[in-house]
Design a protein around this motif. Structure first.
Motif, PDB file in Angstrom:
ATOM      1  N   THR B  91       0.729  -1.478   0.160  1.00 64.80           N
ATOM      2  CA  THR B  91      -0.141   0.193   0.404  1.00 64.80           C
ATOM      3  C   THR B  91       0.584   0.995   0.083  1.00 64.80           C
ATOM      4  OG1 THR B  91      -1.205  -1.194   1.212  1.00 64.80           O
ATOM      5  CG2 THR B  91      -2.142   1.384   1.144  1.00 64.80           C
ATOM      6  N   ASN B  94       1.901   2.134  -2.952  1.00 60.83           N
ATOM      7  CA  ASN B  94       1.318   2.205  -4.594  1.00 60.83           C
ATOM      8  C   ASN B  94       1.081   3.872  -3.919  1.00 60.83           C
ATOM      9  OD1 ASN B  94      -0.710   1.935  -5.881  1.00 60.83           O
ATOM     10  ND2 ASN B  94      -2.472   1.018  -4.642  1.00 60.83           N
ATOM     11  N   LEU B 114      -7.935   4.915  11.093  1.00 58.48           N
ATOM     12  CA  LEU B 114      -7.748   4.075  12.120  1.00 58.48           C
ATOM     13  C   LEU B 114      -6.350   4.246  13.189  1.00 58.48           C
ATOM     14  CD1 LEU B 114      -6.769   1.929   8.749  1.00 58.48           C
ATOM     15  CD2 LEU B 114      -8.595   1.221  10.361  1.00 58.48           C
TER      16      LEU B 114
ATOM     17  N   ASN C  17      -2.847  -2.916  -5.966  1.00 59.14           N
ATOM     18  CA  ASN C  17      -4.968  -2.108  -5.607  1.00 59.14           C
ATOM     19  C   ASN C  17      -5.544  -2.818  -4.320  1.00 59.14           C
ATOM     20  OD1 ASN C  17      -4.172   0.065  -7.253  1.00 59.14           O
ATOM     21  ND2 ASN C  17      -4.865  -0.938  -9.192  1.00 59.14           N
ATOM     22  N   THR C  19      -4.270  -4.157  -1.858  1.00 57.59           N
ATOM     23  CA  THR C  19      -3.728  -4.402   0.120  1.00 57.59           C
ATOM     24  C   THR C  19      -4.417  -3.021  -0.102  1.00 57.59           C
ATOM     25  OG1 THR C  19      -2.013  -3.456  -1.080  1.00 57.59           O
ATOM     26  CG2 THR C  19      -2.017  -5.833   0.082  1.00 57.59           C
ATOM     27  N   THR C  20      -4.636  -1.943  -0.852  1.00 58.16           N
ATOM     28  CA  THR C  20      -5.061  -0.253  -0.893  1.00 58.16           C
ATOM     29  C   THR C  20      -6.481  -0.757  -0.551  1.00 58.16           C
ATOM     30  OG1 THR C  20      -3.736   0.349  -1.892  1.00 58.16           O
ATOM     31  CG2 THR C  20      -5.024   1.918  -1.209  1.00 58.16           C
ATOM     32  N   ILE C  22      -8.082  -3.556   0.525  1.00 55.33           N
ATOM     33  CA  ILE C  22      -8.710  -3.671   2.142  1.00 55.33           C
ATOM     34  C   ILE C  22      -8.424  -3.660   2.764  1.00 55.33           C
ATOM     35  CG2 ILE C  22      -7.314  -5.376   3.727  1.00 55.33           C
ATOM     36  CD1 ILE C  22      -5.964  -7.634   1.094  1.00 55.33           C
ATOM     37  N   ILE C  23      -7.979  -1.870   2.921  1.00 55.21           N
ATOM     38  CA  ILE C  23      -7.522  -1.266   3.921  1.00 55.21           C
ATOM     39  C   ILE C  23      -8.383  -0.896   4.224  1.00 55.21           C
ATOM     40  CG2 ILE C  23      -6.267   0.759   5.327  1.00 55.21           C
ATOM     41  CD1 ILE C  23      -3.515  -1.012   4.166  1.00 55.21           C
ATOM     42  N   LEU C  24      -8.603   0.234   3.307  1.00 56.64           N
ATOM     43  CA  LEU C  24     -10.284   1.498   2.876  1.00 56.64           C
ATOM     44  C   LEU C  24     -11.238   0.347   3.574  1.00 56.64           C
ATOM     45  CD1 LEU C  24      -9.811   3.324  -0.257  1.00 56.64           C
ATOM     46  CD2 LEU C  24      -9.115   3.666   1.935  1.00 56.64           C
ATOM     47  N   ILE C  26     -11.307  -1.988   5.407  1.00 55.87           N
ATOM     48  CA  ILE C  26     -11.397  -2.884   6.892  1.00 55.87           C
ATOM     49  C   ILE C  26     -11.915  -1.879   7.680  1.00 55.87           C
ATOM     50  CG2 ILE C  26     -10.054  -3.266   8.027  1.00 55.87           C
ATOM     51  CD1 ILE C  26      -8.395  -5.132   6.721  1.00 55.87           C
ATOM     52  N   LEU C  27     -11.382   0.020   7.477  1.00 49.84           N
ATOM     53  CA  LEU C  27     -11.504   0.114   7.885  1.00 49.84           C
ATOM     54  C   LEU C  27     -13.494   1.101   8.113  1.00 49.84           C
ATOM     55  CD1 LEU C  27     -11.351   3.106   9.484  1.00 49.84           C
ATOM     56  CD2 LEU C  27     -11.577   4.887   7.253  1.00 49.84           C
ATOM     57  N   ILE C  29     -15.523  -1.455   6.845  1.00 47.23           N
ATOM     58  CA  ILE C  29     -16.258  -2.495   7.963  1.00 47.23           C
ATOM     59  C   ILE C  29     -16.263  -2.437   9.230  1.00 47.23           C
ATOM     60  CG2 ILE C  29     -16.190  -5.132   8.745  1.00 47.23           C
ATOM     61  CD1 ILE C  29     -15.218  -5.867   6.385  1.00 47.23           C
TER      62      ILE C  29
END
Lengths: 251, 296, 285
Positions: B91, B94, B114, C17, C19-20, C22-24, C26-27, C29
């Motif tokens: 990330t 990216n 977060l 893209n 992993t990016t 995933i982070i968004l 997760i937040l 969720i």
């Protein structure tokens, strides 16, 4: 001719490199003295020695004497605040304080010991007028100084420098960041107030030096090459280095 | 107008500054000294080796084996780091190299939020989402019956918690790599990916390792969120689906009830001391590691 | 060669893209699940009343004790940390400006103690309490949380203060200011927005942390009325309610988590907004 500042055997080291070599200079009272020289020759350092701003830089080691009113400013126990208050500083680019336009000057007055709102307010207006700024900022005195243009900020700094009621004005290339109109104003202002102040101006602009100087100190590579009245310096330079500089060899 | 004159005010301000500075300067020593003093009772009667490697934890019988807790902590922490490191690394690349500038502006508040979400809320989220996910889907998929409260649940929650922390450092590191260096590489005819692989990652490697190290130290001491989902069973775990117990959870669960047994009290302080030492050790190590690499 | 390279790049770009995303996600969720569960149980009564008898078996009442307790404790700790922290940050950047090595040593120590887990502060706070003869109380909680947020507060301020340009110090000194005037009048004004951000960041940490108040602040069903009495906090109320076997009480834990999350989100919004607002007196160099 009366001497305002007398510099004796001044040496400055930055770490192991020597940036000022054995400076011996006399600065006459109520005249404009221009410290002239190419960039990086130690002009600014010499200026900062005079009000001990060199204290702020841990890597600078200063030795020698600077006599103002017969007193050595490096003497232990010298009142640095008083010393600095006796000199107004105008730096390369304006540094207004993070306050309102009005308070920028009122703060200097307070430090000078002037109390009382009425008295302060009269003086603030007066200094703003002296710096030719009053008409422009009359209606926005309570606005933050950051909103002024660079030229206006520099004039505000001039007004603030005058407000500490100094004997000496130190100016470090005060017009290098300014527009032509503000620059000309600063130059003319120096001419106008010089009967009351000793003015020291650092510059690398030959034209400006010719325009305003009564007295010139020419520096090169941390040494004073030549000093003397402006007329002699420009018309009849003694040293080879001075001649080639005046012919534009260094720039 | 003023109570004091300028000089007097200066003296007052100055003394207050020095006093505050002293508090800060002594804080680490006070932390260490205080905890060491309290755990002394335990250290006096047991050897360090016994405490760390013994399996049996029976405070009422005077048996204090920290091994299950240490293993639990290590499993949860390492697993969390393994999960979050690649996510953060990809990330960060990216966001700093490929995405538009605008995207970084979106990413910053995301990281801030977060990072700002309290530990307990992560715990609640773990109970609501992660634990059922493990017991209903992940466990059965591997043919394992589990309640969901497990080492894996703790690690998953923890990995999310340290993402903002590691990601933030990594982004900062990638941003400090000079554009000229990247441009020079590209102008040699390298593709962007080659540049990332050969120059960016190599140049940033010490920083990346340090960010993971800092993340590790942070994860090791995390208390509430892990405590809420890890199961809290005093047993050396054999699989990630087993419940476990961590050092911080040990302290948090038992403090307050233990004052009747002085040694128990002392044992919990010893756990806190262990956490402090691990945290200080990793942080010190990473600081020196960075300092060493910055010289070259 | 060229083709495998291209394929590799494409593969990794897709992964990046992913992993990016995933982070968004997760937040998303986290926020969604806390809001979804929390809204169901949240009621006006919960926000405005203290637990009545039988609250922990599902009867009436609310968590006002914890909301007020958390606010009082976090504000107290933030104020105390500010009073100690600002002078330290100023001292480092004004008085010690010539002592670069010493300043870096202090920064190093602060970074070290920033990394210490909050449960360790909790344990230490308890030791300290026993040592000076303090009961679990609001005061003990405030002291512990203060120690915990001090490094965060000082280092955040320090990062802002060190960006104040040298020229501003020179200008101020040349007016005849002394060091403490430079520090408290000029540095603070120049850095107002950053200082506010630092304070709000610390406040967020203070209100969200449970491990440090677990044994120091205690818990009570009453509103805080004395520094010397225990005080309820939101993180602990969530923790305790979740431990209950009664489903209604667990649902209330979710609602409490929602309240805490909303407070944190508001603080973070404020810090962005206020930071911008006070930017205007700052001089941009």
């Amino acid at each position: 001719m009366e001497t305002a500042i007398k510099i004796k055997n001044l040496n400055v080291f930055a770490g192991k490199t020597q940036i000022l070599h054995d400076i011996n200079v006399e600065i006459p009272k109520n005249k404009i003295t221009v410290i002239l020289g190419p960039s990086g020759c130690g002009k600014t350092t010499l200026l900062k020695c005079m009000n001990r701003l060199t204290d702020l830089y841990p890597e600078l080691k200063v030795s020698g004497e600077i006599l103002i009113n017969e007193k050595n400013i490096f003497e232990p126990g010298a009142d640095i605040s008083k010393l600095r208050q006796s000199m107004g500083l105008l730096s390369q680019r304006p540094y207004p304080l993070p306050m309102t336009i009005y308070n920028n000057i009122a703060y200097a007055l307070k430090l000078r010991g002037i109390r009382g709102r009425r008295k302060q307010s009269i003086l603030v207006m007066d200094y703003l007028r002296q710096a030719n700024l009053y008409e422009e900022v009359r209606k926005r005195l309570r606005e933050p100084a950051s909103r002024l243009s660079i030229g206006q900020q520099q004039r505000l700094c001039l007004a603030r420098g005058l407000a500490v009621n100094p004997d000496i004005i130190l100016a470090d290339e005060p017009t290098s960041a300014l527009d032509p109109i503000s620059s000309r104003f600063i130059d003319e202002k120096f001419q106008e107030i010089k009967p009351h102040f000793t003015i020291v101006v650092v510059t690398h602009v030959l034209r400006q030096a010719r325009r305003i100087a009564d007295n010139v100190i020419f520096m090169y590579m941390g040494e004073v090459v030549e000093q003397g009245p402006a007329k002699d310096f420009f018309e009849n330079p003694q040293e080879e280095k001075t001649k080639s500089y005046l012919e534009g060899m260094f720039n | 107008m003023y109570l004091l004159n300028r000089q007097q005010r200066h003296v007052v301000n100055y003394s207050w500054m020095l006093f505050s500075l002293l508090i800060i300067a002594f804080l680490p020593f006070m932390l260490f000294g205080g905890l060491y003093f309290k755990s002394f009772l335990l250290l006096k009667s047991y050897t360090l080796k016994d405490l760390i490697f013994s399996h049996s934890w029976h405070p009422s019988r005077g048996e204090f084996g920290f091994y299950p807790f240490i293993v639990g902590s290590v499993w949860v922490t390492l697993l969390a780091i393994i999960i979050s490191t690649p996510i953060c690394l990809l990330t960060a690349i990216n966001v700093t190299q490929y995405a538009k500038k605008r995207f970084l502006r979106i990413m910053h508040p995301v990281i801030d939020i977060l990072a700002g979400i309290p530990s307990v809320v992560y715990g609640v989220w773990g109970i609501l989402v992660i634990v059922p996910f493990i017991s209903h889907y992940l466990g059965p998929w591997f043919g394992i019956q589990t309640m969901g409260y497990s080492i894996l649940a703790g690690a998953l929650v923890l990995s999310v918690m340290i993402i903002p922390f590691i990601l933030n450092i990594m982004i900062e590191i990638f941003r400090t790599i000079p554009t000229e260096l990247k441009e020079a590489t590209l102008s040699l005819g390298a593709t962007k990916w080659q540049m990332v692989k050969h120059v960016l990652l190599r140049k940033a490697l010490p920083g990346i390792i340090a960010s993971v190290g800092f993340g590790l130290a942070r994860a090791f001491g995390e208390t509430m969120a892990v405590l809420m989902v890890v199961g809290n069973v005093i047993k050396v775990p054999h699989s990630v689906f087993d419940p476990g117990y961590t050092l911080p959870a040990l302290i948090a669960n038992n403090y307050g009830e233990v004052l009747s047994i002085p040694q128990y009290d002392s044992a919990l302080m010893f756990a806190a001391l262990l956490l402090l030492v691990v945290s200080l050790f990793f942080n010190l190590l990473m600081h020196f590691f960075i300092a060493r690499y910055n010289k070259y | 060669m060229k083709r495998t390279l291209k394929a590799e790049e494409t593969f990794f770009r897709i992964l990046m893209n992913l992993t990016t995303a995933i982070i968004l996600i997760i937040l998303g969720i986290i926020i969604y699940s806390v809001f979804e569960k929390g809204m169901k149980a949240l009621s006006w009564e919960m926000l405005t009343s203290v637990p009545s008898g039988g609250y922990y078996y599902g009867k009436g009442g609310g968590i006002l004790n914890a909301i007020v307790g958390s606010l009082v404790l976090a504000i107290g700790a933030t104020v105390l940390a500010f009073v100690i922290g600002l002078p330290v940050a100023l001292y480092m950047n004004v008085f010690l400006v010539r002592r670069k090595k010493l300043v870096n040593l202090i920064r190093f120590i602060l970074d070290l103690i920033w990394g210490v887990p909050s449960i360790v502060y909790g344990a230490f706070g308890f030791t300290l309490m026993v040592f000076i003869g303090l009961q679990t109380s609001l005061l003990a909680g405030i002291i512990t949380v203060t120690l915990f947020i001090l490094p965060i507060m000082i280092r955040s301020m320090d990062e802002i203060l060190r960006t104040v340009p040298m020229g501003l110090s020179e200008a101020t000194y040349s007016l005849g200011s002394n060091k403490s005037e430079l520090a408290f009048k000029i540095f603070t004004r120049q850095s107002v927005s950053g200082i506010i951000t630092a304070v709000l960041l610390s406040f967020g940490r203070a209100i969200g942390d449970a491990a440090s108040v677990l044994f120091t602040a205690g818990y009570t069903d009453n509103l805080p009325n004395s520094l010397m009495e225990p005080v309820a906090t939101l993180p602990l109320s969530i923790f305790f309610q979740l431990a209950s076997p009664v489903p209604e009480v667990q649902a209330r834990a979710y609602a409490s988590a929602l309240v805490l999350t909303v407070i944190i989100l508001i603080v973070s919004l404020f810090s962005r907004g206020l930071g911008k607002r006070y930017h205007k007196t700052k001089i941009n160099f």
